[in-house]
Design a protein around this motif. Sequence first.
Motif, PDB file in Angstrom:
ATOM      1  N   ASP A  34     -32.211  23.324 -52.480  1.00 28.24           N
ATOM      2  CA  ASP A  34     -31.873  21.950 -52.103  1.00 28.24           C
ATOM      3  C   ASP A  34     -32.306  20.977 -53.196  1.00 28.24           C
ATOM      4  OD1 ASP A  34     -30.960  22.941 -49.744  1.00 28.24           O
ATOM      5  OD2 ASP A  34     -32.555  22.102 -48.490  1.00 28.24           O
ATOM      6  N   GLU A  35     -31.520  19.921 -53.388  1.00 29.63           N
ATOM      7  CA  GLU A  35     -31.854  18.890 -54.364  1.00 29.63           C
ATOM      8  C   GLU A  35     -32.273  17.616 -53.635  1.00 29.63           C
ATOM      9  OE1 GLU A  35     -28.743  18.383 -57.225  1.00 29.63           O
ATOM     10  OE2 GLU A  35     -29.026  20.405 -58.063  1.00 29.63           O
ATOM     11  N   LEU A  36     -33.393  17.041 -54.089  1.00 34.23           N
ATOM     12  CA  LEU A  36     -33.964  15.858 -53.443  1.00 34.23           C
ATOM     13  C   LEU A  36     -34.298  14.796 -54.490  1.00 34.23           C
ATOM     14  CD1 LEU A  36     -35.107  18.546 -51.794  1.00 34.23           C
ATOM     15  CD2 LEU A  36     -36.216  16.796 -50.459  1.00 34.23           C
ATOM     16  N   GLY A  37     -34.306  13.527 -54.052  1.00 36.39           N
ATOM     17  CA  GLY A  37     -34.639  12.421 -54.935  1.00 36.39           C
ATOM     18  C   GLY A  37     -36.102  12.027 -54.836  1.00 36.39           C
ATOM     19  N   PHE A  38     -36.704  11.746 -55.983  1.00 35.19           N
ATOM     20  CA  PHE A  38     -38.085  11.272 -56.052  1.00 35.19           C
ATOM     21  C   PHE A  38     -38.144  10.070 -56.983  1.00 35.19           C
ATOM     22  CE2 PHE A  38     -38.596  15.651 -54.728  1.00 35.19           C
ATOM     23  CZ  PHE A  38     -39.698  15.633 -53.879  1.00 35.19           C
ATOM     24  N   ARG A  39     -39.072   9.167 -56.697  1.00 31.79           N
ATOM     25  CA  ARG A  39     -39.352   8.041 -57.577  1.00 31.79           C
ATOM     26  C   ARG A  39     -40.866   7.874 -57.677  1.00 31.79           C
ATOM     27  NH1 ARG A  39     -34.749   4.432 -58.166  1.00 31.79           N
ATOM     28  NH2 ARG A  39     -33.106   4.907 -56.626  1.00 31.79           N
ATOM     29  N   SER A  40     -41.322   7.285 -58.787  1.00 31.44           N
ATOM     30  CA  SER A  40     -42.732   6.911 -58.916  1.00 31.44           C
ATOM     31  C   SER A  40     -42.834   5.409 -58.712  1.00 31.44           C
ATOM     32  CB  SER A  40     -43.285   7.295 -60.293  1.00 31.44           C
ATOM     33  OG  SER A  40     -42.723   6.470 -61.302  1.00 31.44           O
ATOM     34  N   GLN A  41     -43.940   4.947 -58.166  1.00 33.05           N
ATOM     35  CA  GLN A  41     -44.103   3.516 -57.946  1.00 33.05           C
ATOM     36  C   GLN A  41     -44.258   2.764 -59.261  1.00 33.05           C
ATOM     37  OE1 GLN A  41     -46.643   2.232 -54.762  1.00 33.05           O
ATOM     38  NE2 GLN A  41     -46.439   4.172 -53.679  1.00 33.05           N
ATOM     39  N   GLU A  42     -44.678   3.451 -60.304  1.00 33.85           N
ATOM     40  CA  GLU A  42     -44.834   2.823 -61.616  1.00 33.85           C
ATOM     41  C   GLU A  42     -43.480   2.577 -62.270  1.00 33.85           C
ATOM     42  OE1 GLU A  42     -46.573   5.462 -60.547  1.00 33.85           O
ATOM     43  OE2 GLU A  42     -48.362   4.257 -60.142  1.00 33.85           O
ATOM     44  N   ASP A  43     -42.493   3.395 -61.939  1.00 36.65           N
ATOM     45  CA  ASP A  43     -41.145   3.257 -62.506  1.00 36.65           C
ATOM     46  C   ASP A  43     -40.132   3.458 -61.387  1.00 36.65           C
ATOM     47  OD1 ASP A  43     -38.965   3.071 -64.204  1.00 36.65           O
ATOM     48  OD2 ASP A  43     -39.097   5.160 -64.873  1.00 36.65           O
ATOM     49  N   ILE A  44     -40.163   2.539 -60.436  1.00 40.32           N
ATOM     50  CA  ILE A  44     -39.378   2.713 -59.214  1.00 40.32           C
ATOM     51  C   ILE A  44     -37.875   2.636 -59.465  1.00 40.32           C
ATOM     52  CG2 ILE A  44     -39.421   0.256 -58.599  1.00 40.32           C
ATOM     53  CD1 ILE A  44     -39.752   1.109 -55.666  1.00 40.32           C
ATOM     54  N   LYS A  45     -37.450   2.032 -60.563  1.00 38.86           N
ATOM     55  CA  LYS A  45     -36.021   1.911 -60.845  1.00 38.86           C
ATOM     56  C   LYS A  45     -35.370   3.239 -61.211  1.00 38.86           C
ATOM     57  CE  LYS A  45     -36.420  -2.868 -62.498  1.00 38.86           C
ATOM     58  NZ  LYS A  45     -36.218  -3.787 -63.651  1.00 38.86           N
ATOM     59  N   THR A  46     -36.171   4.199 -61.644  1.00 40.14           N
ATOM     60  CA  THR A  46     -35.627   5.480 -62.088  1.00 40.14           C
ATOM     61  C   THR A  46     -35.631   6.489 -60.953  1.00 40.14           C
ATOM     62  OG1 THR A  46     -36.449   5.091 -64.334  1.00 40.14           O
ATOM     63  CG2 THR A  46     -35.818   7.349 -63.772  1.00 40.14           C
ATOM     64  N   LEU A  47     -34.450   7.043 -60.667  1.00 41.89           N
ATOM     65  CA  LEU A  47     -34.309   8.079 -59.654  1.00 41.89           C
ATOM     66  C   LEU A  47     -34.320   9.440 -60.333  1.00 41.89           C
ATOM     67  CD1 LEU A  47     -33.698   9.001 -56.732  1.00 41.89           C
ATOM     68  CD2 LEU A  47     -31.260   8.771 -57.297  1.00 41.89           C
ATOM     69  N   HIS A  48     -35.233  10.299 -59.911  1.00 40.57           N
ATOM     70  CA  HIS A  48     -35.341  11.659 -60.439  1.00 40.57           C
ATOM     71  C   HIS A  48     -34.847  12.634 -59.376  1.00 40.57           C
ATOM     72  CE1 HIS A  48     -37.901  10.011 -63.645  1.00 40.57           C
ATOM     73  NE2 HIS A  48     -38.563   9.386 -62.680  1.00 40.57           N
ATOM     74  N   ILE A  49     -33.901  13.473 -59.741  1.00 40.71           N
ATOM     75  CA  ILE A  49     -33.388  14.502 -58.837  1.00 40.71           C
ATOM     76  C   ILE A  49     -34.060  15.831 -59.170  1.00 40.71           C
ATOM     77  CG2 ILE A  49     -31.357  15.738 -57.995  1.00 40.71           C
ATOM     78  CD1 ILE A  49     -31.431  12.777 -57.254  1.00 40.71           C
ATOM     79  N   TYR A  50     -34.644  16.448 -58.140  1.00 41.05           N
ATOM     80  CA  TYR A  50     -35.341  17.726 -58.308  1.00 41.05           C
ATOM     81  C   TYR A  50     -34.707  18.786 -57.418  1.00 41.05           C
ATOM     82  CZ  TYR A  50     -39.243  15.720 -60.932  1.00 41.05           C
ATOM     83  OH  TYR A  50     -40.018  15.116 -61.904  1.00 41.05           O
ATOM     84  N   ARG A  51     -34.746  20.031 -57.915  1.00 39.32           N
ATOM     85  CA  ARG A  51     -34.313  21.170 -57.115  1.00 39.32           C
ATOM     86  C   ARG A  51     -35.536  21.886 -56.559  1.00 39.32           C
ATOM     87  NH1 ARG A  51     -31.439  23.414 -60.642  1.00 39.32           N
ATOM     88  NH2 ARG A  51     -29.445  22.539 -59.935  1.00 39.32           N
ATOM     89  N   LEU A  52     -35.522  22.160 -55.279  1.00 44.34           N
ATOM     90  CA  LEU A  52     -36.603  22.904 -54.643  1.00 44.34           C
ATOM     91  C   LEU A  52     -36.531  24.352 -55.117  1.00 44.34           C
ATOM     92  CD1 LEU A  52     -38.913  23.180 -52.625  1.00 44.34           C
ATOM     93  CD2 LEU A  52     -37.234  23.223 -50.773  1.00 44.34           C
ATOM     94  N   SER A  53     -37.530  24.781 -55.877  1.00 40.93           N
ATOM     95  CA  SER A  53     -37.477  26.095 -56.527  1.00 40.93           C
ATOM     96  C   SER A  53     -38.303  27.170 -55.839  1.00 40.93           C
ATOM     97  CB  SER A  53     -37.935  25.976 -57.991  1.00 40.93           C
ATOM     98  OG  SER A  53     -39.264  25.471 -58.064  1.00 40.93           O
ATOM     99  N   GLU A  54     -39.329  26.767 -55.075  1.00 38.92           N
ATOM    100  CA  GLU A  54     -40.195  27.783 -54.460  1.00 38.92           C
ATOM    101  C   GLU A  54     -40.934  27.178 -53.267  1.00 38.92           C
ATOM    102  OE1 GLU A  54     -43.749  30.913 -55.819  1.00 38.92           O
ATOM    103  OE2 GLU A  54     -43.058  29.319 -57.182  1.00 38.92           O
ATOM    104  N   ILE A  55     -41.044  27.948 -52.214  1.00 35.00           N
ATOM    105  CA  ILE A  55     -41.789  27.517 -51.034  1.00 35.00           C
ATOM    106  C   ILE A  55     -42.896  28.522 -50.737  1.00 35.00           C
ATOM    107  CG2 ILE A  55     -41.700  26.981 -48.566  1.00 35.00           C
ATOM    108  CD1 ILE A  55     -38.777  26.224 -48.901  1.00 35.00           C
ATOM    109  N   GLU A  56     -44.129  28.027 -50.732  1.00 37.76           N
ATOM    110  CA  GLU A  56     -45.296  28.829 -50.374  1.00 37.76           C
ATOM    111  C   GLU A  56     -45.744  28.411 -48.965  1.00 37.76           C
ATOM    112  OE1 GLU A  56     -46.506  31.271 -52.041  1.00 37.76           O
ATOM    113  OE2 GLU A  56     -45.461  31.033 -53.961  1.00 37.76           O
ATOM    114  N   PRO A  57     -46.705  29.131 -48.384  1.00 38.75           N
ATOM    115  CA  PRO A  57     -47.144  28.773 -47.030  1.00 38.75           C
ATOM    116  C   PRO A  57     -47.616  27.323 -46.875  1.00 38.75           C
ATOM    117  CG  PRO A  57     -47.917  30.951 -47.574  1.00 38.75           C
ATOM    118  CD  PRO A  57     -47.305  30.398 -48.824  1.00 38.75           C
TER     119      PRO A  57
END
Length: 223
Positions: A34-57
């Motif tokens: 799944d691909e999800l969007g993340f932003r940092s509060q320091e650079d809120i204008k930039t949208l970063h798209i990440y792919r969920l690569s691994e799920i641990e417990p």
Amino acid sequence: MVYLFNENAGKERFSIKGEDFKYLIKVRRHNVGDELGFRSQEDIKTLHIYRLSEIEPKSAAFELVSSKIFEVKAKQELHIGWCVIDNKSVEKVLPSLNELGVSKISFIYCERSQKNFKPDFKRYKRIVEASNQQCGHTEIMEFDTYKNIESFIAKFADVKVFDFCDNTLDEGAAFGCVLIGCEGGFSPKEKELLKNQEVFRLNTPMILRSETAAVAVASKILL
């Protein structure tokens, strides 16, 4: 959720755990790929798209797919000067005001404000951040206080005033700053102080609570 705040947003890889893990994996039930969007509060204008690569417990890993400047904000700014009311009443409508795009709220101690009410800016900020993640807004609402109406209008001389009067707010009206009273409205002394300001009401026979007025006025101006 449109995006999630994370201090590591922008890095090639990072992991989440705790409440973020619980929300994304246990509640939203995201899976690897799944691909999800993340932003940092320091650079809120930039949208970063990440792919969920691994799920641990108890953790999940993400890999960066793309980054771009992508802002979501109202067509214009609106600054509300709001005479202090109960924090609980503010908290109920704060997400709605943020979704509408209100840029700033100044809390003013008017004569009919209960002086034991103290705006809780830390809590307000958390509410706005959660609202941003839900609605996609990419500006953080600002807050400050003024000791009285006189000091507020001295700084914002062009402020429009919401109050009981014959002047109904026109369709398509546009202004950047509005003053809204607390429960019970403005005192006679304050009305005298505001006599040179443009005063308006909304086209309704109902008496609006202070928090209802804030949402209604913001809707008329920003939508």
